[in-house]
Design a protein around this motif. Structure first.
Motif, short mmCIF file in Angstrom:
data_model
loop_
_atom_site.label_atom_id
_atom_site.label_comp_id
_atom_site.label_asym_id
_atom_site.label_seq_id
_atom_site.Cartn_x
_atom_site.Cartn_y
_atom_site.Cartn_z
N ASP A 81 -3.41 14.11 -8.13
CA ASP A 81 -3.24 13.25 -7.17
C ASP A 81 -4.54 12.26 -6.85
O ASP A 81 -5.67 12.89 -6.62
CB ASP A 81 -2.95 13.79 -5.88
N ASN A 136 -6.89 3.88 -6.21
CA ASN A 136 -5.46 3.38 -5.62
C ASN A 136 -5.59 1.90 -4.86
O ASN A 136 -4.66 1.19 -5.11
CB ASN A 136 -5.26 4.33 -4.38
N ASN A 180 0.86 3.93 -3.11
CA ASN A 180 0.63 5.26 -2.67
C ASN A 180 1.60 6.44 -2.67
O ASN A 180 1.41 7.72 -3.20
CB ASN A 180 -0.38 5.48 -1.14
N ASP A 181 2.87 5.98 -2.27
CA ASP A 181 4.02 6.69 -2.11
C ASP A 181 4.95 6.78 -3.19
O ASP A 181 5.77 7.92 -3.34
CB ASP A 181 4.70 6.77 -0.79
N ILE A 182 5.19 5.57 -3.91
CA ILE A 182 5.88 5.61 -5.11
C ILE A 182 5.44 5.65 -6.46
O ILE A 182 5.83 6.16 -7.27
CB ILE A 182 6.98 4.27 -4.70
N THR A 236 -3.31 -1.16 -5.69
CA THR A 236 -2.72 -2.01 -4.94
C THR A 236 -3.00 -3.53 -4.76
O THR A 236 -2.28 -4.19 -4.63
CB THR A 236 -3.14 -1.47 -3.28
N LYS A 276 0.97 -1.18 -0.05
CA LYS A 276 0.07 0.04 -0.04
C LYS A 276 0.71 1.32 0.20
O LYS A 276 0.85 2.25 -0.94
CB LYS A 276 -0.83 0.03 1.17
N SER A 277 1.79 1.38 0.76
CA SER A 277 2.72 2.22 0.99
C SER A 277 3.48 2.51 -0.45
O SER A 277 3.70 3.71 -1.04
CB SER A 277 3.88 2.18 2.03
N PHE A 278 3.80 1.38 -0.87
CA PHE A 278 4.47 1.31 -2.18
C PHE A 278 3.68 2.19 -3.50
O PHE A 278 4.33 2.99 -4.22
CB PHE A 278 4.96 0.07 -2.89
N PRO A 323 2.34 9.14 -7.21
CA PRO A 323 2.79 10.39 -7.63
C PRO A 323 3.36 10.60 -9.00
O PRO A 323 2.95 11.66 -9.62
CB PRO A 323 4.00 10.65 -6.29
#
Length: 137
Positions: free
Chosen positions: A54, A84, A39-41, A88, A35-37, A44
């Motif tokens: 976004d 998103n 949303n954050d990588i 994921t 999820k972090s991968f 963006p």
């Protein structure tokens, strides 16, 4: 009641339950990492490529309501967050597929390993066998 406790203790102490618990914990944290991968990588740059959008901010406002303090609150459908989540899910599905595929290939190779064949008897063993057979006669 004692029988129930004993049965539960035997159930929990089996290896499969412990393996299941470890797998569940690992899956939870694997999901957080993915999820972090996403949303954050991943998102963006994707958002940047499509005019700086976004995805987490994409929403459709369906109504407004007034709160007790007089401020307005928007009631929205957050379809960007849904996008998103779908991305994921796809990444997690691909990763899990690759792990299961690698595991299946490993297990298939284990099954295909030839069983050790007994070596052909040496010349001495063959002679001794012939002598034994002759002595039996």
């Amino acid at each position: 009641m004692k029988g129930l406790i004993k049965e539960f203790k035997e159930f929990v102490s089996r290896g499969n339950v412990i393996e299941l618990a470890v797998g569940l914990i690992m899956a939870t944290y694997f999901g957080a990492i993915v999820k972090s991968f996403v949303n954050d990588i991943i998102m963006p740059p994707v958002g940047y490529l499509i005019a700086g959008v976004d995805f987490a901010e994409l929403k459709f406002q369906i109504a407004e309501r007034t709160l007790a303090d007089g401020t307005l609150e928007a009631i929205t459908i957050n379809y960007g967050v849904f996008i998103n989540t779908i991305i994921t899910f796809v990444i997690v599905s691909i990763a899990i597929f690759m792990v299961v595929r690698a595991y299946n290939n490993f297990m298939k190779k284990e099954e295909e390993k030839p069983t050790p064949q007994t070596a052909a008897p040496s010349k001495e063993e063959m002679l001794l066998t012939e002598i034994r057979d002759l002595l039996k006669k």
